[in-house]
Design a protein around this motif. Sequence first.
Motif, PDB file in Angstrom:
ATOM      1  N   GLY A  41       0.787  -1.222   0.000  1.00 32.34           N
ATOM      2  CA  GLY A  41       0.000   0.000   0.000  1.00 32.34           C
ATOM      3  C   GLY A  41       0.820   1.274   0.000  1.00 32.34           C
ATOM      4  N   VAL A  42       2.097   1.201   0.359  1.00 25.70           N
ATOM      5  CA  VAL A  42       2.920   2.407   0.407  1.00 25.70           C
ATOM      6  C   VAL A  42       3.110   2.985  -0.997  1.00 25.70           C
ATOM      7  CG1 VAL A  42       5.261   3.263   0.879  1.00 25.70           C
ATOM      8  CG2 VAL A  42       4.064   1.900   2.574  1.00 25.70           C
ATOM      9  N   ALA A  43       3.275   2.144  -1.993  1.00 25.87           N
ATOM     10  CA  ALA A  43       3.459   2.632  -3.367  1.00 25.87           C
ATOM     11  C   ALA A  43       2.251   3.428  -3.836  1.00 25.87           C
ATOM     12  CB  ALA A  43       3.735   1.471  -4.315  1.00 25.87           C
ATOM     13  N   GLY A  44       1.077   3.095  -3.350  1.00 26.59           N
ATOM     14  CA  GLY A  44      -0.139   3.784  -3.746  1.00 26.59           C
ATOM     15  C   GLY A  44      -0.342   5.128  -3.067  1.00 26.59           C
ATOM     16  N   LEU A  45       0.537   5.491  -2.151  1.00 24.88           N
ATOM     17  CA  LEU A  45       0.400   6.759  -1.438  1.00 24.88           C
ATOM     18  C   LEU A  45       0.988   7.940  -2.195  1.00 24.88           C
ATOM     19  CD1 LEU A  45       1.250   5.575   2.195  1.00 24.88           C
ATOM     20  CD2 LEU A  45      -1.008   6.004   1.199  1.00 24.88           C
ATOM     21  N   GLY A  46       1.689   7.653  -3.286  1.00 23.73           N
ATOM     22  CA  GLY A  46       2.304   8.714  -4.079  1.00 23.73           C
ATOM     23  C   GLY A  46       3.802   8.737  -3.896  1.00 23.73           C
ATOM     24  N   ALA A  47       4.469   9.557  -4.720  1.00 22.86           N
ATOM     25  CA  ALA A  47       5.930   9.632  -4.686  1.00 22.86           C
ATOM     26  C   ALA A  47       6.431  10.175  -3.352  1.00 22.86           C
ATOM     27  CB  ALA A  47       6.438  10.493  -5.838  1.00 22.86           C
ATOM     28  N   PRO A  50       2.973  10.666   2.812  1.00 27.31           N
ATOM     29  CA  PRO A  50       2.370  11.536   3.828  1.00 27.31           C
ATOM     30  C   PRO A  50       3.186  11.479   5.117  1.00 27.31           C
ATOM     31  CG  PRO A  50       0.711  10.116   2.824  1.00 27.31           C
ATOM     32  CD  PRO A  50       2.044   9.634   2.342  1.00 27.31           C
ATOM     33  N   ILE A  51       3.282  12.607   5.807  1.00 29.31           N
ATOM     34  CA  ILE A  51       4.012  12.670   7.073  1.00 29.31           C
ATOM     35  C   ILE A  51       3.407  11.658   8.051  1.00 29.31           C
ATOM     36  CG2 ILE A  51       4.558  14.128   9.062  1.00 29.31           C
ATOM     37  CD1 ILE A  51       4.508  16.523   7.104  1.00 29.31           C
ATOM     38  N   GLY A  52       4.280  10.894   8.707  1.00 27.40           N
ATOM     39  CA  GLY A  52       3.840   9.922   9.696  1.00 27.40           C
ATOM     40  C   GLY A  52       3.522   8.546   9.147  1.00 27.40           C
ATOM     41  N   THR A  53       3.802   8.316   7.855  1.00 27.52           N
ATOM     42  CA  THR A  53       3.594   6.984   7.283  1.00 27.52           C
ATOM     43  C   THR A  53       4.591   6.024   7.919  1.00 27.52           C
ATOM     44  OG1 THR A  53       2.855   7.903   5.173  1.00 27.52           O
ATOM     45  CG2 THR A  53       3.601   5.616   5.156  1.00 27.52           C
ATOM     46  N   ARG A  54       4.096   4.912   8.427  1.00 28.02           N
ATOM     47  CA  ARG A  54       4.958   3.910   9.071  1.00 28.02           C
ATOM     48  C   ARG A  54       5.508   2.985   7.989  1.00 28.02           C
ATOM     49  NH1 ARG A  54       3.265  -0.627  13.487  1.00 28.02           N
ATOM     50  NH2 ARG A  54       5.326  -0.881  14.384  1.00 28.02           N
TER      51      ARG A  54
END
Length: 73
Positions: A41-47, A50-54
């Motif tokens: 799912g991290v790849a889908g968050l954008g380049a 977001p601050i605080g992404t684990r």
Amino acid sequence: MADFAPFYLSEEGDTVDRIVWKHYGRQGAGLEELVLAANRGVAGLGAVLPIGTRVFLPLVPDRKIEEAVRLWS
């Protein structure tokens, strides 16, 4: 093995490439792909994450130059 906490909380402007560089001290050799595979799912968050992404940072062997073994002296 690199010595660091297995999780990282993203800061402003962090990308997966930047996180890999900060924690492994190198890029390439499949490190970015390894981190992405370990973090669905991290790849889908954008380049820019977001601050605080684990982000889980899997342990990988350090690069080492292997010494030649002499069979006969």
